[in-house]
Design an enzyme around this catalytic site. Structure first.
Site, short mmCIF file in Angstrom:
data_model
loop_
_atom_site.label_atom_id
_atom_site.label_comp_id
_atom_site.label_asym_id
_atom_site.label_seq_id
_atom_site.Cartn_x
_atom_site.Cartn_y
_atom_site.Cartn_z
N GLY A 176 0.93 -1.00 -0.15
CA GLY A 176 0.10 -0.66 0.39
C GLY A 176 0.97 1.20 -0.36
O GLY A 176 1.63 0.94 -0.86
N ASP A 220 2.79 2.19 2.41
CA ASP A 220 3.93 2.11 3.34
C ASP A 220 5.00 2.04 1.89
O ASP A 220 6.08 2.94 2.37
CB ASP A 220 3.53 1.47 4.79
CG ASP A 220 4.92 1.00 5.00
OD1 ASP A 220 5.74 1.71 5.10
OD2 ASP A 220 4.67 0.36 5.55
N GLY A 236 -7.11 1.01 3.79
CA GLY A 236 -7.04 -0.48 2.58
C GLY A 236 -6.83 -1.64 3.35
O GLY A 236 -7.48 -2.45 3.85
N1 AR6 Z 1 -0.77 7.68 -1.83
C1 AR6 Z 1 -2.25 8.13 -1.38
N2 AR6 Z 1 -3.30 6.60 -0.47
C2 AR6 Z 1 -2.18 5.99 -1.04
C3 AR6 Z 1 -1.21 5.65 -1.91
C4 AR6 Z 1 -0.15 6.39 -2.39
N3 AR6 Z 1 0.54 6.47 -2.89
N4 AR6 Z 1 -1.17 3.70 -1.79
C5 AR6 Z 1 -2.33 3.79 -1.55
N5 AR6 Z 1 -3.00 4.45 -1.24
P1 AR6 Z 1 -3.49 1.28 3.09
P2 AR6 Z 1 -3.40 0.00 6.10
C6 AR6 Z 1 -3.87 4.36 -0.01
O1 AR6 Z 1 -3.28 -0.27 2.91
O2 AR6 Z 1 -4.66 0.29 5.46
C7 AR6 Z 1 1.04 -2.13 4.86
O3 AR6 Z 1 1.37 -3.16 4.28
C8 AR6 Z 1 -4.85 3.40 -0.39
O4 AR6 Z 1 -6.11 3.27 -1.13
O5 AR6 Z 1 -2.15 1.44 2.60
O6 AR6 Z 1 -3.47 1.47 7.30
C9 AR6 Z 1 1.30 -1.46 5.94
O7 AR6 Z 1 3.35 -1.79 6.25
C10 AR6 Z 1 -5.90 2.83 1.97
O8 AR6 Z 1 -6.86 4.20 1.21
O9 AR6 Z 1 -2.76 1.51 4.90
C11 AR6 Z 1 0.62 -2.27 6.95
O10 AR6 Z 1 1.37 -3.89 7.72
C12 AR6 Z 1 -5.32 4.19 2.34
O11 AR6 Z 1 -3.61 4.43 1.03
C13 AR6 Z 1 -0.59 -1.81 6.24
O12 AR6 Z 1 -0.85 -1.73 5.38
C14 AR6 Z 1 -4.10 3.21 3.46
O13 AR6 Z 1 -4.17 2.05 2.50
C15 AR6 Z 1 -1.43 -0.48 6.30
O14 AR6 Z 1 -2.59 -0.68 6.89
#
Ligand code: AR6
Length: 186
Positions: free
Chosen positions: A38, A40, A133
């Site tokens: 994601g 991260d 996410g």
């Molecule tokens: N810019 C903005 N938003 C984004 C981007 C980007 N480049 N990429 C994804 N999103 P997530 P979580 C959005 O899964 O739910 C990781 O593996 C995405 O569409 O990134 O807090 C970490 O290491 C969603 O709306 O984070 C943790 O293990 C939002 O960012 C876990 O995922 C958050 O999705 C954290 O899960």
């Protein structure tokens, strides 16, 4: 969409947070701080390997080898990112249980990130939609918690600019409708 709260500005945009040129961007990390998928993964790829090196030092020295607890926040440099700094926070994992507690932890992510940015003298910050996410927090609920916490902070503090960067039009529209509703009572 943009609103003004006291001397501050809150703006919703859709796009990729790794392209945003604010003083700091927030990473939805996990407790290891060693990267993941994601947002991260995208932040670590765009910042380059020195970001992981600094995260490892924080784990060892600041956190004494422990995981970063859910709701807490730490700061690194931004390295190859356009943003100067990255604030790493860990959102709660949604499982449908302990809803109030999970909501409070999500609010802490926003508040602790804002407090850290202010403490470091920064004036602009960009958040992704934390926990919605891989961590599966329902986005309507997460949007309300996030925006309420940001609005409250901006009512109390003189900070500058807060951006919510939504990764899809669908997410953007949910945040927009929620912000419009919350601003009726501000
Ligand atoms: N810019 C903005 N938003 C984004 C981007 C980007 N480049 N990429 C994804 N999103 P997530 P979580 C959005 O899964 O739910 C990781 O593996 C995405 O569409 O990134 O807090 C970490 O290491 C969603 O709306 O984070 C943790 O293990 C939002 O960012 C876990 O995922 C958050 O999705 C954290 O899960």
């Amino acid at each position: 969409m943009e609103v003004h709260i006291q001397k501050n500005r809150l703006r919703l945009i859709s796009g990729d947070i790794t392209k945003v040129k604010t003083d700091c961007i927030v990473n939805a990390a996990n407790g290891t701080l060693y990267g993941g998928g994601g947002v991260d993964g995208a932040i670590h790829r765009a910042a380059g390997p020195k970001l992981l090196d600094e995260c490892k030092v924080i784990r060892k020295e600041q956190l004494k080898g422990e995981y970063l607890p859910t709701g807490e926040a730490v700061m690194t440099k931004g390295y190859e990112l356009p943003a100067k700094f990255v604030i790493h926070t860990v959102g709660p994992i949604w499982d449908g249980k302990d809803v109030d507690e999970k909501g409070k932890l999500l609010a802490h992510c926003y508040r602790n990130s804002l407090l850290l940015a202010k403490e470091k003298g920064l004036h602009s910050i960009a958040f992704p939609s934390i926990s919605t996410g891989a961590y599966r927090f329902p986005i309507e609920m997460a949007a309300e918690i996030a925006l309420k916490e940001i609005i409250q902070f901006l009512q109390e503090e003189t900070f500058g600019d807060v951006y919510m960067v939504l990764f899809s039009e669908k997410d953007y529209n949910i945040y927009k409708q929620t912000l419009e509703r919350l601003m009726e009572n501000v």
